[in-house]
Design an enzyme around this catalytic site. Structure first.
Site, PDB file in Angstrom:
ATOM      1  N   TYR A  51       5.963  32.279  11.448  1.00 20.64           N
ATOM      2  CA  TYR A  51       4.647  31.800  11.020  1.00 20.64           C
ATOM      3  C   TYR A  51       4.180  30.705  11.968  1.00 20.64           C
ATOM      4  O   TYR A  51       4.982  29.889  12.433  1.00 20.64           O
ATOM      5  CB  TYR A  51       4.753  31.244   9.592  1.00 20.64           C
ATOM      6  N   ASP A  65      -5.004  17.961   9.550  1.00 16.19           N
ATOM      7  CA  ASP A  65      -5.268  19.396   9.368  1.00 16.19           C
ATOM      8  C   ASP A  65      -6.646  19.586   8.728  1.00 16.19           C
ATOM      9  O   ASP A  65      -6.766  19.975   7.569  1.00 16.19           O
ATOM     10  CB  ASP A  65      -4.147  19.958   8.470  1.00 16.19           C
ATOM     11  N   ASP A  92      -2.045  31.128  11.089  1.00 12.41           N
ATOM     12  CA  ASP A  92      -2.998  30.443  10.213  1.00 12.41           C
ATOM     13  C   ASP A  92      -4.320  30.296  10.966  1.00 12.41           C
ATOM     14  O   ASP A  92      -4.420  29.524  11.921  1.00 12.41           O
ATOM     15  CB  ASP A  92      -2.391  29.072   9.886  1.00 12.41           C
ATOM     16  N   ASP A  94      -7.117  29.275   9.533  1.00 16.44           N
ATOM     17  CA  ASP A  94      -7.991  28.377   8.746  1.00 16.44           C
ATOM     18  C   ASP A  94      -9.157  29.166   8.150  1.00 16.44           C
ATOM     19  O   ASP A  94      -8.962  30.182   7.523  1.00 16.44           O
ATOM     20  CB  ASP A  94      -8.477  27.213   9.620  1.00 16.44           C
ATOM     21  N   HIS A 119      -4.162  34.688   8.509  1.00 17.32           N
ATOM     22  CA  HIS A 119      -4.791  34.475   7.210  1.00 17.32           C
ATOM     23  C   HIS A 119      -6.037  33.638   7.367  1.00 17.32           C
ATOM     24  O   HIS A 119      -6.123  32.734   8.187  1.00 17.32           O
ATOM     25  CB  HIS A 119      -3.829  33.927   6.148  1.00 17.32           C
ATOM     26  N   GLU A 121      -8.945  31.577   5.008  1.00 15.09           N
ATOM     27  CA  GLU A 121      -9.029  30.953   3.681  1.00 15.09           C
ATOM     28  C   GLU A 121     -10.479  30.772   3.242  1.00 15.09           C
ATOM     29  O   GLU A 121     -11.396  30.774   4.077  1.00 15.09           O
ATOM     30  CB  GLU A 121      -8.280  29.616   3.691  1.00 15.09           C
ATOM     31  N   CYS A 129      -5.634  20.485   3.805  1.00 19.97           N
ATOM     32  CA  CYS A 129      -4.409  21.114   3.318  1.00 19.97           C
ATOM     33  C   CYS A 129      -4.649  21.616   1.904  1.00 19.97           C
ATOM     34  O   CYS A 129      -5.221  20.903   1.076  1.00 19.97           O
ATOM     35  CB  CYS A 129      -3.266  20.105   3.352  1.00 19.97           C
ATOM     36  N   ARG A 164      -6.560  34.147   1.990  1.00 18.26           N
ATOM     37  CA  ARG A 164      -6.006  33.042   1.215  1.00 18.26           C
ATOM     38  C   ARG A 164      -7.068  32.519   0.269  1.00 18.26           C
ATOM     39  O   ARG A 164      -8.192  32.260   0.696  1.00 18.26           O
ATOM     40  CB  ARG A 164      -5.554  31.944   2.177  1.00 18.26           C
ATOM     41  N   GLU A 194      -2.636  30.289  -2.761  1.00 17.28           N
ATOM     42  CA  GLU A 194      -2.375  28.899  -2.385  1.00 17.28           C
ATOM     43  C   GLU A 194      -2.246  27.964  -3.585  1.00 17.28           C
ATOM     44  O   GLU A 194      -3.005  28.059  -4.558  1.00 17.28           O
ATOM     45  CB  GLU A 194      -3.516  28.402  -1.463  1.00 17.28           C
ATOM     46  N   ASN A 216       3.492  30.322  -0.531  1.00 14.67           N
ATOM     47  CA  ASN A 216       3.595  29.213   0.409  1.00 14.67           C
ATOM     48  C   ASN A 216       4.571  28.184  -0.150  1.00 14.67           C
ATOM     49  O   ASN A 216       4.250  27.467  -1.080  1.00 14.67           O
ATOM     50  CB  ASN A 216       2.200  28.592   0.588  1.00 14.67           C
TER      51      ASN A 216
HETATM   52  C1  LIG Z   1       0.061  26.612   5.019  1.00 12.71           C
HETATM   53  C2  LIG Z   1      -0.816  25.556   5.611  1.00 12.71           C
HETATM   54  O1  LIG Z   1      -2.143  26.037   5.644  1.00 12.71           O
HETATM   55  C3  LIG Z   1      -0.408  25.258   7.053  1.00 12.71           C
HETATM   56  O2  LIG Z   1      -1.304  24.886   7.825  1.00 12.71           O
HETATM   57  O3  LIG Z   1       0.756  25.350   7.377  1.00 12.71           O
HETATM   58  C4  LIG Z   1      -0.734  24.209   4.830  1.00 12.71           C
HETATM   59  C5  LIG Z   1       0.669  23.681   4.663  1.00 12.71           C
HETATM   60  C6  LIG Z   1       0.770  22.206   4.311  1.00 12.71           C
HETATM   61  O4  LIG Z   1      -0.118  21.414   4.685  1.00 12.71           O
HETATM   62  O5  LIG Z   1       1.771  21.818   3.701  1.00 12.71           O
HETATM   63  C7  LIG Z   1      -1.477  24.374   3.498  1.00 12.71           C
HETATM   64  O6  LIG Z   1      -2.690  24.138   3.467  1.00 12.71           O
HETATM   65  O7  LIG Z   1      -0.839  24.747   2.509  1.00 12.71           O
HETATM   66 MG   LIG Z   2      -3.216  25.652   7.277  1.00  8.03          MG
END
Ligand SMILES: C[C@](O)(C(=O)O)[C@H](CC(=O)O)C(=O)O
Ligand SMILES: [Mg+2]
Length: 304
Positions: A51, A65, A92, A94, A119, A121, A129, A164, A194, A216
């Site tokens: 991943y 993020d 990912d 986004d 994926h 979202e 996040c 997602r 999620e 996740n």
């Molecule tokens: C899965 C996720 O999108 C990621 O970017 O790895 C994050 C993981 C995290 O921040 O713990 C998420 O938004 O869940």
């Molecule tokens: Mg992410």
């Protein structure tokens, strides 16, 4: 020389394997790889996929993020990872880096980069996040347009498009299930559920949706850390450990730097380090003699 420098398996074969794994009996486990070297370890240890986390990638750049990274950056990083592994790589993406037409372009770029799936979202931009409070999501029909654009763009029918939904943490699990059904109708191959909380939530989702589901298992978030075997028994098809390798590495790096700063030497840390010989084994350094017998013509002492 197969498998040296780059993976021996073609992108098309990796995608076919990924698609098949999502309907196989066993759950597909995909730890996040923070770099190609980590991806080699993920493969050697025996996982089914790799991943690429948006959270870990942006953190590695010293950024939160929140969707600051670009399609070009994520594609280049993911291509390097996909390039060294025979495993399928799920990335990912986004919110798809813009409008629905950007999501389409993302699929095309990812296919060219040897990636097996992505994926997308349903958050708004700037995203955050999925395990934080205060998220916002776009209307269902907007996400459906994102997905349709992505699904229509793909040239390899085995490229996996995972939708997602972040709705559970905002509108509740029933709303998230409704969205998942709409996303499946729009052509999504898999749903990323999620920020569910308990095993019962995962069971409820599984009972309501009939396409593959991804869990996740991120740490310090809203979800219980449920073992892969339990997720498999519930009927989940894939599980990611997205930021785990970054957290492990950064925990060790911080402790190590503090010790060197305090003691003036890393002597006490050497036992915890990957040795030179282990690194070279992972890199298959010796096999580079297949190109040139002068490349690996040294020996390493016992403690290296
Ligand atoms: C899965 C996720 O999108 C990621 O970017 O790895 C994050 C993981 C995290 O921040 O713990 C998420 O938004 O869940
Ligand atoms: Mg992410």
């Amino acid at each position: 020389m197969t498998g040296l420098i780059a993976a021996a398996t073609s992108a098309a074969d990796k995608r076919a394997a990924f698609r098949a794994s999502l309907t196989s009996e066993g759950i597909t486990r995909l730890p996040g790889a923070i770099n190609p070297l980590t991806a080699k370890l993920v493969q050697e240890i025996g996982f089914e996929g790799v991943y690429v986390s948006g959270g870990a990638f942006s953190a590695g750049l010293g950024l939160p993020d929140i969707g600051l990274t670009t399609l070009t950056e994520v594609t280049a990083h993911s291509a390097q990872i996909a390039g060294v592994t025979d495993l399928p790589v799920l990335v990912d993406a986004d919110t798809g880096f813009g409008e629905p037409m950007s999501a389409a372009r993302t699929v095309l770029a990812f296919e060219d980069a040897g990636i097996a799936g992505l994926h997308l979202e349903d958050q708004v931009n700037p995203k955050r996040c999925g395990h934080l409070d205060g998220k916002a999501i776009v209307p269902t029909d907007e996400m459906v347009r994102r997905l349709r654009a992505a699904v229509t763009a793909r040239r390899d029918p085995n490229f996996v498009i995972c939708a997602r939904t972040d709705a559970a943490g905002i509108d509740g699990i029933d709303a998230a299930i409704e969205r998942a059904k709409a996303y499946a109708d729009a052509g999504a191959d898999m749903i990323f559920t999620e920020a569910l909380h308990t095993e019962a939530d995962f069971e409820k989702f599984r009972g309501a949706v009939d396409i593959p589901l991804l869990a996740n298992m991120t740490e310090f978030g809203k979800s219980q850390l449920i073992p892969a075997q339990t997720l498999q028994n519930i009927g989940y098809n894939a599980v990611i450990y997205p930021v785990t390798t970054l957290r492990l590495a950064m925990g060790a790096i911080e402790a190590g730097l503090r010790e060197i700063h305090a003691k003036g030497t890393q002597e006490g840390l050497v036992d915890q380090m990957q040795t030179r010989s282990r690194l070279y084994a992972l890199l298959e350094y010796e096999r580079y003699n297949e190109f040139d017998s002068g490349v690996f013509n040294f020996t390493l002492g016992g403690n290296q």
